[in-house]
Write an enzyme that holds these catalytic residues in place. Structure first.
Site, PDB file in Angstrom:
ATOM      1  CB  ALA A 121     -10.379  54.822 -23.370  1.00 38.19           C
ATOM      2  CE1 TYR A 123      -4.213  54.261 -30.752  1.00 41.86           C
ATOM      3  CE2 TYR A 123      -6.209  55.150 -31.745  1.00 41.86           C
ATOM      4  CZ  TYR A 123      -4.829  55.155 -31.612  1.00 41.86           C
ATOM      5  OH  TYR A 123      -4.075  56.051 -32.330  1.00 41.86           O
ATOM      6  CB  ILE A 149       8.776  53.465 -24.474  1.00 39.62           C
ATOM      7  CG1 ILE A 149       7.482  53.059 -25.193  1.00 39.62           C
ATOM      8  CG2 ILE A 149       9.740  54.165 -25.423  1.00 39.62           C
ATOM      9  CD1 ILE A 149       6.671  54.237 -25.694  1.00 39.62           C
ATOM     10  CG  ASN A 205       4.440  59.175 -33.023  1.00 38.14           C
ATOM     11  OD1 ASN A 205       3.369  59.585 -33.458  1.00 38.14           O
ATOM     12  ND2 ASN A 205       5.106  58.185 -33.590  1.00 38.14           N
TER      13      ASN A 205
END
Length: 255
Positions: free
Chosen positions: A158, A156, A66, A92
């Site tokens: 943040a 992470y 992605i 997710n």
């Protein structure tokens, strides 16, 4: 308002779930499929996606990175070609690289930003016209730690906190277009995220001990419990719910 509240039966809904090869993503794909939805399971590695889909004929794996240029548009186009519509996007995918300030390196910062923040934005943008047509839902997966402090994994935390702000902002922005935006914030859940970080068994045991000590319900959650929250927030019956960030953390945030 150009979109309509999604009242399509569960059996006709088309759902995209990112990082569906393990953990929360796998449980979510299977939970939607159990309700009768058709699920497109996204992930970088084909084998875990095949395992997710095994025994579930309503789950179709679609290997994709992605974060790669043009992939969000390719994913959405593939879904439309196969199903003709899109009803739910579950953002997710997430990665964590634990490093304290003073030891951070640019590659690990940009890697987390690309996966946890930029990719969900671009996926939502690519999907938006079709979610508007169906009166669909965006579900973002953040973390309950993002509402507190996470020393050693601040980047992470943040990125996930930013995802929550996007959730609230998009909820207001897209409400006139008939699209709902919600989020779940998992706490300590039994997923392979520690292994993906490269933590040793000893370090993972220490992390779990700390998590248990800070979780009032006194146990580690199951991916299926997070999946339940995701499917419920995305359900047509939740049509008046938008902009909410639901902790699924055994009470960790309020302790």
């Amino acid at each position: 308002m150009t979109g309509m509240n999604n009242t399509a039966p569960q059996s006709s809904r088309i759902v995209v779930v990112t990082r569906a090869g393990t953990g929360i993503g796998r449980a979510t794909a299977r939970a939607f499929a159990a309700e009768g939805a058709h699920v497109v399971a996204i992930g970088r590695r084909s084998e875990p996606l095949k395992e997710t889909a095994a025994g579930h004929d309503r789950i179709v794996p679609l290997p994709a990175d992605i974060t790669a240029e043009g992939e969000p548009e390719r994913i959405v186009q593939a879904v439309l070609e196969a199903h003709g519509r899109l009803d739910v996007l579950v953002n997710n995918a997430g990665i964590v690289h634990s490093s304290a300030l003073g030891t951070l390196v640019p590659e690990l910062i940009t890697d987390q930003l690309a996966t946890n923040l930029v990719a969900p934005i671009l996926l939502a943008q690519a999907a938006l016209p079709f979610l508007e047509t169906s009166g669909g839902v965006i579900v973002n997966v953040s973390t309950s730690v993002g509402q507190r402090g996470w020393p050693g994994s601040s980047v992470y935390a943040a990125t996930k906190t930013a995802l929550e702000l996007l959730t609230r902002s998009w909820a207001v922005e897209l409400a006139p277009r008939g699209v709902r935006v919600v989020a779940v914030a998992p706490g300590a859940i039994g997923t392979p995220i520690g292994e993906h970080q490269g933590l040793t068994p000893e370090r993972m045991a220490a992390v779990r001990k700390w998590q248990l000590a800070h979780t009032p319900l006194g146990r580690i959650g199951r991916p299926e419990e997070v999946a339940w929250a995701i499917t419920q927030l995305a359900a047509p019956a939740a049509s008046f719910v938008t902009g909410v960030v639901l902790p699924v953390d055994g009470g960790a945030v309020v302790a």
